[in-house]
Design a protein around this motif. Structure first.
Motif, PDB file in Angstrom:
ATOM      1  N   SER A 522       0.816  -1.217   0.000  1.00  0.00           N
ATOM      2  CA  SER A 522       0.000   0.000   0.000  1.00  0.00           C
ATOM      3  C   SER A 522       0.851   1.269   0.000  1.00  0.00           C
ATOM      4  N   ARG A 523       2.123   1.136   0.395  1.00  0.00           N
ATOM      5  CA  ARG A 523       3.013   2.305   0.465  1.00  0.00           C
ATOM      6  C   ARG A 523       3.748   2.540  -0.852  1.00  0.00           C
ATOM      7  N   THR A 524       3.495   1.683  -1.822  1.00  0.00           N
ATOM      8  CA  THR A 524       4.151   1.790  -3.135  1.00  0.00           C
ATOM      9  C   THR A 524       3.080   1.923  -4.214  1.00  0.00           C
ATOM     10  N   GLY A 525       3.507   1.928  -5.453  1.00  0.00           N
ATOM     11  CA  GLY A 525       2.572   1.932  -6.566  1.00  0.00           C
ATOM     12  C   GLY A 525       2.159   0.537  -6.992  1.00  0.00           C
ATOM     13  N   GLU A 526       2.556  -0.469  -6.228  1.00  0.00           N
ATOM     14  CA  GLU A 526       2.249  -1.863  -6.551  1.00  0.00           C
ATOM     15  C   GLU A 526       0.751  -2.119  -6.421  1.00  0.00           C
ATOM     16  N   ASN A 527       0.201  -2.950  -7.312  1.00  0.00           N
ATOM     17  CA  ASN A 527      -1.198  -3.349  -7.196  1.00  0.00           C
ATOM     18  C   ASN A 527      -1.366  -4.198  -5.936  1.00  0.00           C
ATOM     19  N   MET A 528      -2.329  -3.830  -5.100  1.00  0.00           N
ATOM     20  CA  MET A 528      -2.480  -4.467  -3.799  1.00  0.00           C
ATOM     21  C   MET A 528      -3.244  -5.783  -3.837  1.00  0.00           C
ATOM     22  N   ILE A 529      -3.919  -6.104  -4.926  1.00  0.00           N
ATOM     23  CA  ILE A 529      -4.789  -7.283  -4.940  1.00  0.00           C
ATOM     24  C   ILE A 529      -4.011  -8.589  -4.704  1.00  0.00           C
ATOM     25  N   PRO A 530      -2.883  -8.842  -5.382  1.00  0.00           N
ATOM     26  CA  PRO A 530      -2.166 -10.099  -5.121  1.00  0.00           C
ATOM     27  C   PRO A 530      -1.743 -10.267  -3.663  1.00  0.00           C
ATOM     28  N   ALA A 531      -1.243  -9.197  -3.041  1.00  0.00           N
ATOM     29  CA  ALA A 531      -0.831  -9.294  -1.633  1.00  0.00           C
ATOM     30  C   ALA A 531      -2.037  -9.525  -0.728  1.00  0.00           C
ATOM     31  N   MET A 532      -3.163  -8.897  -1.040  1.00  0.00           N
ATOM     32  CA  MET A 532      -4.371  -9.093  -0.238  1.00  0.00           C
ATOM     33  C   MET A 532      -4.885 -10.525  -0.399  1.00  0.00           C
ATOM     34  N   LEU A 533      -4.803 -11.064  -1.604  1.00  0.00           N
ATOM     35  CA  LEU A 533      -5.191 -12.458  -1.829  1.00  0.00           C
ATOM     36  C   LEU A 533      -4.357 -13.404  -0.971  1.00  0.00           C
ATOM     37  N   ASP A 534      -3.058 -13.143  -0.879  1.00  0.00           N
ATOM     38  CA  ASP A 534      -2.193 -13.986  -0.054  1.00  0.00           C
ATOM     39  C   ASP A 534      -2.600 -13.922   1.416  1.00  0.00           C
ATOM     40  N   ALA A 535      -2.981 -12.734   1.885  1.00  0.00           N
ATOM     41  CA  ALA A 535      -3.427 -12.602   3.274  1.00  0.00           C
ATOM     42  C   ALA A 535      -4.712 -13.394   3.511  1.00  0.00           C
ATOM     43  N   VAL A 536      -5.610 -13.342   2.546  1.00  0.00           N
ATOM     44  CA  VAL A 536      -6.878 -14.075   2.666  1.00  0.00           C
ATOM     45  C   VAL A 536      -6.628 -15.581   2.635  1.00  0.00           C
ATOM     46  N   ARG A 537      -5.714 -16.015   1.767  1.00  0.00           N
ATOM     47  CA  ARG A 537      -5.393 -17.453   1.696  1.00  0.00           C
ATOM     48  C   ARG A 537      -4.843 -17.960   3.036  1.00  0.00           C
ATOM     49  N   ALA A 538      -4.163 -17.088   3.753  1.00  0.00           N
ATOM     50  CA  ALA A 538      -3.626 -17.461   5.070  1.00  0.00           C
ATOM     51  C   ALA A 538      -4.683 -17.397   6.163  1.00  0.00           C
ATOM     52  N   GLU A 539      -5.940 -17.071   5.789  1.00  0.00           N
ATOM     53  CA  GLU A 539      -7.078 -16.951   6.698  1.00  0.00           C
ATOM     54  C   GLU A 539      -7.009 -15.701   7.569  1.00  0.00           C
ATOM     55  N   ALA A 540      -6.368 -14.644   7.059  1.00  0.00           N
ATOM     56  CA  ALA A 540      -6.518 -13.341   7.714  1.00  0.00           C
ATOM     57  C   ALA A 540      -7.990 -12.967   7.656  1.00  0.00           C
ATOM     58  N   THR A 541      -8.510 -12.386   8.718  1.00  0.00           N
ATOM     59  CA  THR A 541      -9.934 -12.043   8.748  1.00  0.00           C
ATOM     60  C   THR A 541     -10.163 -10.677   8.109  1.00  0.00           C
ATOM     61  N   LEU A 542     -11.422 -10.410   7.816  1.00  0.00           N
ATOM     62  CA  LEU A 542     -11.794  -9.117   7.241  1.00  0.00           C
ATOM     63  C   LEU A 542     -11.387  -7.984   8.176  1.00  0.00           C
ATOM     64  N   GLY A 543     -11.664  -8.152   9.468  1.00  0.00           N
ATOM     65  CA  GLY A 543     -11.317  -7.107  10.422  1.00  0.00           C
ATOM     66  C   GLY A 543      -9.827  -6.876  10.514  1.00  0.00           C
ATOM     67  N   GLU A 544      -9.042  -7.940  10.466  1.00  0.00           N
ATOM     68  CA  GLU A 544      -7.583  -7.790  10.540  1.00  0.00           C
ATOM     69  C   GLU A 544      -7.041  -7.041   9.321  1.00  0.00           C
ATOM     70  N   ILE A 545      -7.556  -7.364   8.152  1.00  0.00           N
ATOM     71  CA  ILE A 545      -7.115  -6.673   6.935  1.00  0.00           C
ATOM     72  C   ILE A 545      -7.512  -5.206   6.982  1.00  0.00           C
ATOM     73  N   CYS A 546      -8.780  -4.949   7.326  1.00  0.00           N
ATOM     74  CA  CYS A 546      -9.261  -3.562   7.344  1.00  0.00           C
ATOM     75  C   CYS A 546      -8.618  -2.751   8.467  1.00  0.00           C
ATOM     76  N   ASP A 547      -8.385  -3.378   9.618  1.00  0.00           N
ATOM     77  CA  ASP A 547      -7.737  -2.658  10.720  1.00  0.00           C
ATOM     78  C   ASP A 547      -6.307  -2.275  10.354  1.00  0.00           C
ATOM     79  N   ALA A 548      -5.604  -3.162   9.646  1.00  0.00           N
ATOM     80  CA  ALA A 548      -4.242  -2.837   9.222  1.00  0.00           C
ATOM     81  C   ALA A 548      -4.241  -1.637   8.276  1.00  0.00           C
ATOM     82  N   LEU A 549      -5.243  -1.563   7.407  1.00  0.00           N
ATOM     83  CA  LEU A 549      -5.323  -0.429   6.481  1.00  0.00           C
ATOM     84  C   LEU A 549      -5.843   0.825   7.175  1.00  0.00           C
TER      85      LEU A 549
END
Length: 562
Positions: A522-549
C-alpha cells in the motif's frame, strides 16, 4: 428524421435481429395473435427527433442494448439474500436457485459492511441481522458450498471493504477448483455513493479510490468477464433523491470511475464494459421507465463524445434493478406485493438486465421463506404470463414516455454541469467530474440536495398531496399481523465461537507476515490485490485486513454540518 433515414434504420435493425439468437418460445399474445418484435413509425412516415429514440441494439440505445430485446434473453432473476450465518444463507441460496432464480446477490450484515469481525466489540448485537456474517475465506466457502461459482453469476452488495471481500470470494472459488479467469459476477465497490447517501465507508476517498483502481486493473487483466464496479443509484434514491437526482448522481459517479480508469492508463474500450449500474425502481411507473431509457442514452453519448469510446459494448449501460424498499409500508404490508409488482414491471419495460423484487415483509424484518418465494414468483409471473418479453421497448414512441425521457435527461444534464462546476477549472488529479464529486462530498452538497428533496416529499405526504394507501388514505383493514423472521442471538454466539476456533487453528505468523506484505504494498505503486489475496489465503480475517489499512490510512469522519 426523414422517412428514408427511418427506413434505413429499420433495415439495419432487421438485419441484426435476423442474425441474432432468439429463445425457443411463444411470442404471441394470450389470444394467439402474432406481434412484431419491435414497433416504430409507420412505413413512409417522418418522425422529428427519432434519432434520439432509434431502434433496439443501436446507438443511442434508448430502446435497449440488443435488437432482440427479451426475445433473445430474458432478464436475470437475481434475488438479494443473506441472513444469520453462512450455512443459513447457503440454504436460502439453494432454495432460490432451485425455485428458478438465475443468479445470486449477497446481502452482508452490518459488521461485514463496515469491515469488522463478528467478535469486534462494535459488532455486538448486529451479527447476522441485516445480512450474512462473513469473517474470512472459510465463511465464503460455507456460503457457496454446493454452488458452482464457475457457473453461477454472483453479485455482492458491499463497498467499503469490497476489495478484501472480493479476495475471499476468489479464494473460495479457488478452493472449489474453479479457473478464476473465467469467473463472472459483479462487485458493488461504489464508494462515491457511500459518501453521498449510504454512509458505509472506511477511509478517506483517496485510499478507497486507490483500492478501486487496483481492482479495475486486476480484473481487466486477470478476470475479464468479472464486473468490478456496480455504480449504485439505489441507495441514493432510498435516501430521498428524486428520479432525476438518482440518475444524475449515479451516472456522474460512473463518469468518475471512467476517469479513474483513464488516470491509471487503462484502455476505456477494455475496462468500460466491466462497469455496471444498480438502480431503484420506484412506484411512479412511467417516471421509472423514462429514467431507465434516459440512462442508456446519456451513458452512450457521454462515453462516445466525452471519453472517446469506440467499442460498441463499451457504450452499453448494463444495469440491475431492485424494487423500492422505501415504498414498502409496515401498515397493510400485503399491499407491498402490488407495489413490488408495479415497480418490477417498470424495470422490465425500461429494459433492465437483472432484477430483484422485494418481499412484502422487508419493512419489518428479513424475508421469511414464504415471502421470499412470493417475491421470486412475482418476477416469474411477469416473465412467463404477461407477454412483456414479446416486444422490445413497447412504450417507445409514446408521447408521454418520450417527453418524460427527454425531461429527465435534461434535468440530469443540468446536474452534471453543476457537479463539474463544483470541481473548478483544474488541474484535476483524476478528472473534472471526479473533482466535482469529491468537492460535493466535502461540502455536503449531495447530502443537502437529497435532504431537500426528501423534505419536500414528506411535506407533500403530510398535506395529503401525495398518497400512500394504508398510511394516509384507505387506512381501514381486516389484515392480521405477519409472522416475521427473527435472528436468534445464538447466531452471533456461534459465529464468534467458530471464528475463535479458526483463529486458533491457523498459522498466526503466516497471517501476520501476509498482512504486513499487504501494508507494504500500500506504500508503493504496486497493485495491492495479489498481496491481499495472499493474506486471505492465510485466513486473515476481514477485520484484521481492514484494521491494518485503517492504521495506515486513517478513518474517515464526516464533517458536522448544520
Amino acid at each position: 428524421m426523414n422517412a428514408d433515414e427511418i427506413a434505413a434504420g429499420r433495415a439495419r435493425w432487421q438485419a441484426r435481429y435476423d442474425a441474432a439468437r432468439k429463445r425457443d418460445a411463444d411470442f404471441t399474445t394470450l389470444s394467439g395473435m402474432a406481434v412484431d418484435p419491435v414497433y416504430g413509425p409507420p412505413e413512409g412516415a417522418a418522425y422529428p427527433g427519432f434519432d434520439r429514440i432509434g431502434w433496439p441494439g443501436e446507438f443511442p440505445y434508448t430502446r435497449g442494448l440488443h435488437p432482440t430485446g427479451y426475445r433473445g434473453r430474458t432478464w436475470t432473476i437475481r434475488q438479494f439474500a443473506g441472513f444469520g450465518n453462512a450455512r443459513q444463507t447457503n440454504e436460502r441460496y439453494k432454495m432460490i436457485l432451485g425455485a428458478g432464480g438465475g443468479g445470486l446477490s449477497v446481502a452482508f450484515d452490518m459488521p461485514t459492511l463496515m469491515g469488522r469481525d463478528s467478535d469486534d466489540p462494535q459488532s455486538l448485537g448486529e451479527v447476522g441481522h441485516c445480512g450474512v456474517a462473513v469473517d474470512s475465506a472459510a465463511d465464503m466457502e460455507v456460503l457457496f458450498a454446493g454452488i458452482d461459482l464457475a457457473r453461477v453469476t454472483t453479485s455482492m452488495t458491499i463497498s467499503g471493504p469490497a476489495v478484501p471481500v472480493f479476495c475471499m470470494y476468489l479464494v473460495a472459488a479457488e478452493r472449489q477448483g474453479a479457473d478464476l479467469s473465467t469467473l463472472d459476477g459483479t462487485l458493488q465497490t461504489d464508494i462515491f455513493k457511500e459518501y453521498i447517501a449510504q454512509k458505509e465507508w472506511l477511509f478517506d476517498p483517496e485510499p478507497h479510490l486507490r483500492l478501486i483502481g487496483d481492482l479495475m486493473e486486476y480484473c481487466a487483466r486477470e478476470i475479464p468477464k468479472y464486473k468490478p464496479l456496480s455504480v449504485s443509484g439505489y441507495h441514493i434514491r432510498e435516501a430521498g433523491a428524486t428520479a432525476a437526482q438518482e440518475l444524475a448522481y449515479t451516472l456522474a459517479d460512473g463518469f468518475g470511475y471512467v476517469e479513474l480508469g483513464l488516470s491509471r492508463g487503462l484502455d476505456v474500450d477494455v475496462f468500460a464494459p466491466g462497469l455496471s449500474f444498480f438502480f431503484d425502481s420506484h412506484v411512479d411507473f412511467f417516471e421509472e421507465v423514462a429514467k431507465f431509457r434516459a440512462a442508456r442514452r446519456i451513458w452512450a453519448r457521454w462515453l462516445r463524445d466525452v471519453y472517446g469510446v469506440t467499442s460498441e459494448k463499451a457504450l452499453w449501460l448494463k444495469f440491475h434493478t431492485q424494487t423500492a424498499g422505501v415504498s414498502l409500508t409496515a401498515q397493510q404490508p400485503v399491499n407491498n406485493v402490488v407495489r413490488t409488482a408495479v415497480e418490477a414491471l417498470a424495470a422490465v419495460l425500461g429494459g433492465t438486465n437483472s432484477l430483484h423484487t422485494n418481499a412484502l415483509d422487508e419493512t419489518l424484518a428479513l424475508p421469511t421463506d414464504e415471502s421470499a418465494e412470493i417475491a421470486l414468483r412475482t418476477q416469474q409471473v411477469l416473465m412467463e404470463e404477461t407477454g412483456v418479453t414479446n416486444v422490445a421497448d413497447p412504450l417507445g414512441g409514446s408521447w408521454y414516455v418520450e417527453a418524460l425521457t427527454d425531461r429527465i435527461e435534461a434535468e440530469a444534464e443540468a446536474i452534471f454541469a453543476r457537479i463539474r462546476q463544483l470541481g473548478g477549472d483544474g488541474p484535476h488529479t483524476i478528472g473534472p467530474m471526479t473533482s466535482g464529486i469529491l468537492r460535493g462530498i466535502e461540502d455536503g452538497w449531495f447530502t443537502g440536495q437529497i435532504a431537500e428533496s426528501a423534505f419536500a416529499y414528506q411535506q407533500a405526504l403530510e398535506k395529503g398531496e401525495k398518497r400512500i394507501v394504508g398510511v394516509n388514505c384507505h387506512t381501514g383493514t381486516v389484515a392480521k399481523d405477519l409472522e416475521i423472521l427473527r435472528i436468534s442471538h445464538e447466531v452471533e454466539l456461534e459465529q464468534r465461537r467458530v471464528l475463535a476456533e479458526r483463529k486458533e487453528a491457523r498459522d498466526d505468523a503466516a497471517v501476520k507476515a501476509a498482512v504486513e506484505r499487504m501494508v507494504a504494498a500500500s506504500r508503493t505503486g504496486e497493485n495491492m490485490i495479489p498481496a491481499m489475496l495472499d493474506a486471505v489465503r492465510a485466513e486473515a480475517t476481514l477485520g484484521e485486513i481492514c484494521d491494518a489499512l485503517r492504521a495506515e490510512w486513517g478513518v474517515y469522519r464526516e464533517p458536522a454540518r448544520f
